[in-house]
Design an enzyme around this catalytic site. Structure first.
Site, PDB file in Angstrom:
ATOM      1  N   ARG A 172       0.833  -1.205   0.000  1.00 22.93           N
ATOM      2  CA  ARG A 172       0.000   0.000   0.000  1.00 22.93           C
ATOM      3  C   ARG A 172       0.867   1.254   0.000  1.00 22.93           C
ATOM      4  O   ARG A 172       0.505   2.279  -0.560  1.00 22.93           O
ATOM      5  CB  ARG A 172      -0.944   0.002   1.213  1.00 22.93           C
ATOM      6  CG  ARG A 172      -1.789   1.271   1.333  1.00 22.93           C
ATOM      7  CD  ARG A 172      -2.902   1.127   2.355  1.00 22.93           C
ATOM      8  NE  ARG A 172      -2.405   0.702   3.643  1.00 22.93           N
ATOM      9  CZ  ARG A 172      -1.876   1.531   4.562  1.00 22.93           C
ATOM     10  NH1 ARG A 172      -1.764   2.824   4.311  1.00 22.93           N
ATOM     11  NH2 ARG A 172      -1.464   1.060   5.726  1.00 22.93           N
ATOM     12  N   TYR A 183     -16.889  15.602 -16.786  1.00 23.12           N
ATOM     13  CA  TYR A 183     -17.383  14.241 -16.616  1.00 23.12           C
ATOM     14  C   TYR A 183     -18.479  14.237 -15.542  1.00 23.12           C
ATOM     15  O   TYR A 183     -18.338  14.868 -14.491  1.00 23.12           O
ATOM     16  CB  TYR A 183     -16.231  13.319 -16.213  1.00 23.12           C
ATOM     17  CG  TYR A 183     -16.669  11.980 -15.684  1.00 23.12           C
ATOM     18  CD1 TYR A 183     -17.449  11.125 -16.470  1.00 23.12           C
ATOM     19  CD2 TYR A 183     -16.333  11.575 -14.397  1.00 23.12           C
ATOM     20  CE1 TYR A 183     -17.875   9.905 -15.973  1.00 23.12           C
ATOM     21  CE2 TYR A 183     -16.752  10.351 -13.900  1.00 23.12           C
ATOM     22  CZ  TYR A 183     -17.527   9.523 -14.690  1.00 23.12           C
ATOM     23  OH  TYR A 183     -17.953   8.325 -14.196  1.00 23.12           O
ATOM     24  N   LYS A 187      -8.251   5.495 -19.548  1.00 24.73           N
ATOM     25  CA  LYS A 187      -8.507   5.955 -20.903  1.00 24.73           C
ATOM     26  C   LYS A 187      -7.227   5.940 -21.749  1.00 24.73           C
ATOM     27  O   LYS A 187      -6.627   4.892 -21.929  1.00 24.73           O
ATOM     28  CB  LYS A 187      -9.156   7.337 -20.846  1.00 24.73           C
ATOM     29  CG  LYS A 187     -10.297   7.472 -19.840  1.00 24.73           C
ATOM     30  CD  LYS A 187     -11.415   6.459 -20.041  1.00 24.73           C
ATOM     31  CE  LYS A 187     -12.686   6.761 -19.266  1.00 24.73           C
ATOM     32  NZ  LYS A 187     -12.576   6.668 -17.809  1.00 24.73           N
TER      33      LYS A 187
END
Length: 375
Positions: free
Chosen positions: A56, A108, A207
């Site tokens: 992490r 968005y 994307k």
């Protein structure tokens, strides 16, 4: 040659190629959740910014990826996250109750959903700007304004903003106000907001940065050490870090980013020329580069017919992959935007958003032509 002297294309093509201590040309995949301490003394003196202890905090793959992303966006610190929304959450994590954000009105749809959440749960205030006159944006800045949130070209109406002018005028009004830019559509191939005066850049790495429709991720890049430290503390605490495998995939994808964006652009330009003369199309929105195109059809019936009949292009959400995708923002990506705002922006049931992929452009044009046909 020092890396700071290398061009963008070389930095991208060699992403991670010189980072492995064993000399691997392709940076290996480290699938380990934790790492040994050689001694108690080493554990006492452990530095999470350079060493490894728990995935992490850092992994070799994520660290090499973040270093590469910072270089490509001309920043000093990068954070690779589990999704684009996680990147937005990180960007806004510096806000405190009573502070305000001024955002572009066309973003968005998930941004606005999260804005509403922060307004109702954290007492952070959000205002909107239509992207037209910079003076109107500056006039909205108050003593409580902490952040300007931009997206250019905007999703889905392709508004284009002058980042440099906006950043200069915002910082002249108040140097403490930060300017953040979502650079998902153009990528650093075509636009590097930090070099234009912005303070923060975010991406949905799902994307164009990844470009293969096979991973979920987000990216934040900044250039201020104190801001980066604040983000780093939140980043480690929430654990919205990108997985090792997705970090490996994304680093691989960055190697072809520039050539992919060139092909996305040339394909989109060809498709736009077809759409402009198609009788069923009433308007085409295209910023001139990149692979994102929005266009209006005459009727909802034509929209339904096209979406039901595309064969090469996929009717699916998301964008930026090698495969062409088409969506209807009104019902999909922007369903969470208020109805009156959608109407004002022109996000109607006749608007389609096309992510032009890397197929042969003539095949894409032929697919659109047959899907628009009323046979």
């Amino acid at each position: 040659m020092p890396k700071e002297n290398l061009t963008f294309d070389t930095l991208a093509a060699q992403a991670g190629s010189h980072a492995d201590p064993n000399g691997a040309v392709a940076f290996p995949l480290y699938l380990s959740s934790n790492y040994r301490h050689p001694s108690l003394q080493a554990a006492r003196n452990f530095d999470a910014t350079t060493g490894y202890t728990y995935s992490r905090l850092a992994t070799p793959n994520r660290r090499v990826l973040e270093k590469t992303l910072a270089q490509l966006e001309a920043g000093t610190h990068a954070f690779a996250l589990s999704s684009g929304m996680a990147a937005i959450q990180l960007a806004l994590s510096i806000l405190k109750t009573g502070e305000e954000v001024i955002s572009l009105d066309d973003l968005y749809g998930g941004d606005f959903r999260y804005f509403r959440y922060l307004e109702s749960h954290a007492g952070i205030h959000f205002k909107q700007w239509n992207g037209e006159k910079v003076a109107d944006l500056i006039a909205q800045i108050t003593a409580k304004t902490r952040l300007i949130w931009l997206e250019t070209p905007s999703n889905p109406t392709m508004k284009q903003l002058d980042i440099q002018t906006i950043a200069n005028q915002v910082h002249a009004k108040n140097p403490q106000v930060l300017v953040a830019v979502d650079n998902t559509f153009l990528t650093p191939v075509y636009q590097r907001p930090l070099t234009l005066g912005a303070d923060i850049v975010v991406h949905s790495a799902t994307k164009y940065l990844s470009g293969h429709n096979d991973l979920l991720g987000g990216v934040l890049v900044c250039k201020d050490d104190e801001l980066a430290k604040e983000y780093y503390d939140y980043y480690l605490t929430t654990g919205d870090t990108m997985s090792t495998f997705d970090s490996w995939l994304l680093l691989r994808s960055l190697k072809t980013l520039s050539v992919r964006m060139q092909r996305h652009t040339s394909n989109a330009q060809a498709v736009v020329e077809y759409l402009k003369q198609a009788p069923q199309v009433t308007k085409v929105l295209y910023p001139g580069k990149g692979g994102m195109v929005s266009f209006y059809l005459q009727s909802e019936a034509q929209v339904e017919h096209l979406l039901n009949h595309v064969k090469v292009i996929s009717f699916a959400e998301s964008l930026g992959g090698v495969e062409s995708l088409i969506t209807i923002p009104y019902y999909q990506t922007h369903a969470d935007v208020a109805e009156n705002q959608r109407a004002r922006l022109g996000i109607t049931p006749q608007l389609l958003r096309l992510s032009v992929g890397l197929e042969d452009p003539q095949d894409l044009i032929a697919d659109l032509e047959q899907a628009l046909s009323e046979k």
